[in-house]
Design a protein around this motif. Structure first.
Motif, PDB file in Angstrom:
ATOM      1  N   UNK A  74       0.757  -1.074  -0.099  1.00 10.86           N
ATOM      2  CA  UNK A  74      -0.113  -0.043   0.157  1.00 10.86           C
ATOM      3  C   UNK A  74       0.946   1.303   0.138  1.00 10.86           C
ATOM      4  N   UNK A  75       2.217   1.109  -0.733  1.00 11.10           N
ATOM      5  CA  UNK A  75       2.879   2.320  -0.424  1.00 11.10           C
ATOM      6  C   UNK A  75       2.345   3.525  -1.186  1.00 11.10           C
ATOM      7  N   UNK A  76       1.753   3.247  -2.398  1.00 13.63           N
ATOM      8  CA  UNK A  76       1.165   4.178  -3.251  1.00 13.63           C
ATOM      9  C   UNK A  76      -0.300   4.082  -3.122  1.00 13.63           C
ATOM     10  N   UNK A  77      -1.135   4.937  -3.208  1.00 16.27           N
ATOM     11  CA  UNK A  77      -2.513   4.931  -3.432  1.00 16.27           C
ATOM     12  C   UNK A  77      -2.937   4.020  -4.419  1.00 16.27           C
ATOM     13  N   UNK A  78      -2.455   3.974  -5.789  1.00 17.06           N
ATOM     14  CA  UNK A  78      -2.934   3.035  -6.840  1.00 17.06           C
ATOM     15  C   UNK A  78      -2.575   1.637  -6.378  1.00 17.06           C
ATOM     16  N   UNK A  79      -1.245   1.515  -5.752  1.00 16.47           N
ATOM     17  CA  UNK A  79      -1.080   0.115  -5.285  1.00 16.47           C
ATOM     18  C   UNK A  79      -1.990  -0.484  -4.318  1.00 16.47           C
ATOM     19  N   UNK A  80      -2.293   0.458  -3.460  1.00 13.32           N
ATOM     20  CA  UNK A  80      -3.190  -0.026  -2.422  1.00 13.32           C
ATOM     21  C   UNK A  80      -4.513  -0.544  -3.131  1.00 13.32           C
ATOM     22  N   UNK A  81      -4.984   0.025  -3.759  1.00 15.14           N
ATOM     23  CA  UNK A  81      -6.547  -0.174  -4.595  1.00 15.14           C
ATOM     24  C   UNK A  81      -6.383  -1.602  -5.306  1.00 15.14           C
ATOM     25  N   UNK A  82      -5.121  -1.704  -6.148  1.00 14.57           N
ATOM     26  CA  UNK A  82      -4.882  -2.835  -6.919  1.00 14.57           C
ATOM     27  C   UNK A  82      -4.738  -4.130  -6.276  1.00 14.57           C
ATOM     28  N   UNK A  83      -4.011  -3.930  -5.190  1.00 11.93           N
ATOM     29  CA  UNK A  83      -3.488  -5.033  -4.394  1.00 11.93           C
ATOM     30  C   UNK A  83      -4.914  -5.528  -3.647  1.00 11.93           C
ATOM     31  N   UNK A  84      -5.739  -4.652  -3.118  1.00  8.30           N
ATOM     32  CA  UNK A  84      -6.964  -5.016  -2.484  1.00  8.30           C
ATOM     33  C   UNK A  84      -7.959  -5.658  -3.396  1.00  8.30           C
ATOM     34  N   UNK A  85      -7.842  -5.357  -4.488  1.00  5.58           N
ATOM     35  CA  UNK A  85      -8.879  -5.846  -5.427  1.00  5.58           C
ATOM     36  C   UNK A  85      -8.435  -7.249  -5.821  1.00  5.58           C
ATOM     37  N   UNK A  86      -7.228  -7.669  -5.754  1.00  4.59           N
ATOM     38  CA  UNK A  86      -6.585  -8.877  -5.893  1.00  4.59           C
ATOM     39  C   UNK A  86      -7.170  -9.934  -5.132  1.00  4.59           C
TER      40      UNK A  86
END
Length: 208
Positions: A74-86
Motif C-alpha cells: 500500500x505504499x502508493x494509493x494506486x498499489x493499495x487499490x490494485x492489491x486490495x482488489x486482488x
C-alpha cells in the motif's frame, strides 16, 4: 505582518504530497492531506457541513485501514487499490472512489472562488456540488448536502475564519493576498491529484 492562516497549520498540504514520475501517489501523505483538508469544513463554521466532512473522513479511514492491514502492498494509493482488489475485496477501493469525488467537489468549489472572488461562497459550493457529487447522491442525500452549501459564510467571514480573525474585525489586504496565494497553491495541487486518480480509476485493474 499578515496573520497565521489555516493553511499554515495544516499537517499536510496537497502541494507536499509526493507524486512519482509514473503518477504514483504516496499513500501516507495523500491520506494526511485529505484529512487535513477535511478540517476546512470546520472553518466554514456551520454544523450543516458535518455530513460533508464525515464523508471525507470516513473514506480516508477505509484507505488507512487497508494500509495498516497490508503496508507493504500500500505504499502508493494506486498499489493499495490494485492489491486490495486482488483479494476480491473493494472496501478501500470504493472508499477511494468516494474520496476522490469529495475531493473533486472541494477543488471545484474553491476553484470557482479563486476564479471569481465576487461570487458568493455559497454559490461557489452549490455550483460545484451540482457538477460533481450531486449526480452520485440519492434523493435522500441531496437535501442534506444542499443545506450545507447554503450554510457557507460570506466571503469576508470565510477569510476571517481562515486567518482566525474575530468576527467584525477587518481583514487586511495583505492577509487576503496571502490566503489567496495559499488557496491557489493548494487547489492547483489538489486538482492535479484528483485528475491522476480519476484516470487511474478508469483503468480495468482499478475496477471491481
Amino acid at each position: 505582518m499578515s496573520s497565521q492562516t489555516w493553511f499554515d497549520g495544516l499537517k499536510r498540504s496537497f502541494a507536499d504530497v509526493p507524486v512519482g514520475a509514473d503518477n504514483s501517489i504516496s499513500t501516507t501523505e495523500f491520506l494526511e492531506a485529505s484529512e487535513s483538508l477535511s478540517t476546512l469544513f470546520d472553518v466554514l463554521g456551520s454544523k450543516a457541513f458535518t455530513p460533508v466532512k464525515s464523508d471525507l473522513v470516513g473514506n480516508v479511514k477505509k484507505l488507512n485501514d487497508r494500509q495498516q492491514a497490508a503496508p507493504a502492498e500500500s505504499e502508493t494509493v494506486q498499489a493499495l487499490s490494485v492489491n486490495e482488489l486482488k483479494t476480491k475485496k473493494h472496501t478501500a477501493s470504493e472508499g477511494l472512489l468516494w474520496l476522490v469525488r469529495g475531493l473533486e467537489f472541494t477543488a471545484q468549489s474553491l476553484r470557482r472562488h479563486i476564479d471569481n472572488t465576487s461570487e458568493k461562497l455559497a454559490d461557489s459550493f452549490r455550483g460545484a456540488y451540482g457538477d460533481t457529487l450531486s449526480k452520485h447522491h440519492s434523493w435522500a442525500m441531496k437535501p442534506v448536502f444542499n443545506l450545507a452549501m447554503g450554510a457557507a459564510p460570506d466571503n469576508e467571514n470565510f477569510y476571517r475564519s481562515l486567518a482566525s480573525i474575530p468576527a467584525g474585525a477587518p481583514v487586511s489586504d495583505e492577509t487576503k493576498a496571502k490566503i489567496q496565494e495559499q488557496l491557489t497553491r493548494e487547489v492547483k495541487a489538489l486538482e492535479n491529484i484528483v485528475v491522476i486518480l480519476q484516470k487511474f480509476q478508469e483503468q480495468p485493474e482499478a475496477k471491481w
